[in-house]
Design an enzyme around this catalytic site. Structure first.
Site, PDB file in Angstrom:
ATOM      1  N   SER A  45      -9.390 -32.424  26.142  1.00  0.00           N
ATOM      2  CA  SER A  45      -8.781 -31.302  26.350  1.00  0.00           C
ATOM      3  C   SER A  45      -7.505 -30.970  25.720  1.00  0.00           C
ATOM      4  CB  SER A  45      -8.113 -31.986  27.725  1.00  0.00           C
ATOM      5  OG  SER A  45      -7.152 -32.953  27.601  1.00  0.00           O
ATOM      6  N   LYS A  93      -1.445 -33.898  28.234  1.00  0.00           N
ATOM      7  CA  LYS A  93      -1.025 -32.492  28.448  1.00  0.00           C
ATOM      8  C   LYS A  93       0.150 -31.911  27.625  1.00  0.00           C
ATOM      9  CE  LYS A  93      -4.665 -32.148  31.259  1.00  0.00           C
ATOM     10  NZ  LYS A  93      -5.706 -32.804  30.156  1.00  0.00           N
TER      11      LYS A  93
END
Lengths: 202, 187
Positions: A45, A93
């Protein structure tokens, strides 16, 4: 009697080492819980910042817990580890927006635009198609932020602090690496363009 | 250039003094200091992961807890599986990461909850399903409490522990039990 047994036990070097490790363990655990720890990052990600396709290893990164816990020192653009709101697992993230900002969301999110409420943040992976992020679960409470990623420890060819993407030299020879660098800058610009930063916090 | 000469002298004296100190005599002191730090670390880990006594204040849990002056035993050895409706949960506030708060657990994942029966924040007809990994928390004193009615379901990652018993003041010693009653249960 017990004392002599104790002396016999501790005279053996292996046992002595085990005892002394156990004795000093609390200090070590506190160090990793409060100050710094080193972990490997899995998943795609955060490509291309972490675990790029060109790398054969999982990235090993230094997680800075101290600056998050002590001074809540993080800002838009920082790469952070958060606890997932669904199962408390650590996710890596990037903070895209903080309280008061307006964000144009990406597809899975129901509303086209959100205003981040007080005490919340909007986090996204760098690779939006392979990321479970705020576009799935919405803004997250700041208290879910666990640590800040500051330094890549391994693989050896990318050792160094996590840095912002920079434009490649326009005069350099153009190849796949050059285009990848350029694409990274453009991706960053596109992400910034979706955020309207709150006027008070600039 | 007198000052430079002075600085040189001070540095030389200091280094000489330091070199006079033998590692043999310093070592026990360093080890003692490290042992103190190690003990503090162990204590911190105990408080963080096993539990200890905590001072509570604020009006949101009246009448279960008074506004000031009470000490309560906290149990930190919890897992999402052993949380039950009616438990007094301690967690980090979703509105402010520096605040530590206690509320009563009302709903577990999958429950359907009436957001605000009093109709203060939203109409009293509005209901939500609590998502996976979240819980619904509310203060016992609804008039003076900021809780899930305002910020919605709380992720279990914010939960730290639960309150077990009040130990101070001594005349109000209580073990907190669930005050939950299911209305469709047989009496």
């Amino acid at each position: 009697m017990l004392r002599t047994r104790w002396r016999e036990m501790t005279s053996r070097p292996a046992l002595k080492w085990t005892f002394s490790t156990l004795f000093w363990l609390p200090m070590g655990i506190c160090f990793t819980e409060l100050l710094y720890t080193v972990k490997s990052v899995t998943g795609r990600s955060m490509q291309p910042t972490l675990n790029p396709d060109s790398s054969v290893w999982h990235d090993i990164v230094l997680f800075d817990r101290w600056s998050v816990k002590a001074s809540r020192d993080y800002n838009r653009g920082d790469v952070v580890a958060i606890k997932s709101p669904y199962d408390s697992k650590l996710l890596v993230k990037r903070i895209v927006a903080l309280q008061g900002d307006k964000v144009k969301t990406l597809p899975p999110y129901p509303d086209p635009e959100v205003k981040i409420p007080e005490g919340y943040a909007w986090v996204e992976g760098d690779e939006p198609f392979k990321s479970e992020d705020s576009n799935h679960f919405g803004p997250i409470p700041l208290a879910l932020i666990d640590s800040k990623l500051t330094f890549i420890v391994w693989p050896w060819n990318r050792i160094g602090p996590l840095r912002k993407p920079t434009l490649p030299n326009p005069k350099a020879q153009r190849g796949p690496a050059w285009r990848a660098q350029k694409a990274e800058v453009e991706r960053e610009e596109r992400r910034r363009a979706r955020v309207q930063v709150a006027s008070s916090s600039t | 250039m007198v000052w430079l000469h002075n600085v040189q002298r001070i540095v030389r004296d200091a280094t000489q003094q330091f070199s006079n100190v033998e590692w043999k005599t310093v070592r026990p002191k360093v080890v003692t200091a490290l042992k103190v730090v190690n003990f503090v670390c162990a204590w911190h880990l105990f408080v963080e992961h096993v539990g200890w006594i905590r001072y509570v204040d604020g009006p949101s849990m009246v009448p279960t807890m008074n506004v000031t002056g009470e000490w309560i035993v906290e149990n930190r050895m919890i897992s999402p599986k052993n949380l039950a409706r009616g438990d007094l949960i301690t967690f980090v506030s979703p509105l402010d990461p520096s605040r530590f708060v206690c509320k009563r657990l009302i709903g577990l994942p999958g429950d359907v909850i009436c957001v605000d029966p009093m109709g203060k924040y939203v109409p009293s007809t509005e209901h939500v399903v609590i998502p996976k990994g979240h819980i619904w928390l509310s203060g016992d004193n609804a008039n003076a409490s900021r809780d899930s009615r305002e910020y919605g379901p709380v992720p279990m990652a914010l939960v730290r522990g639960k309150f077990v018993a009040r130990v101070w003041p001594l005349d109000k010693l209580t073990i907190f039990r669930s005050n939950f009653r299911y209305i469709d249960e047989d009496p």
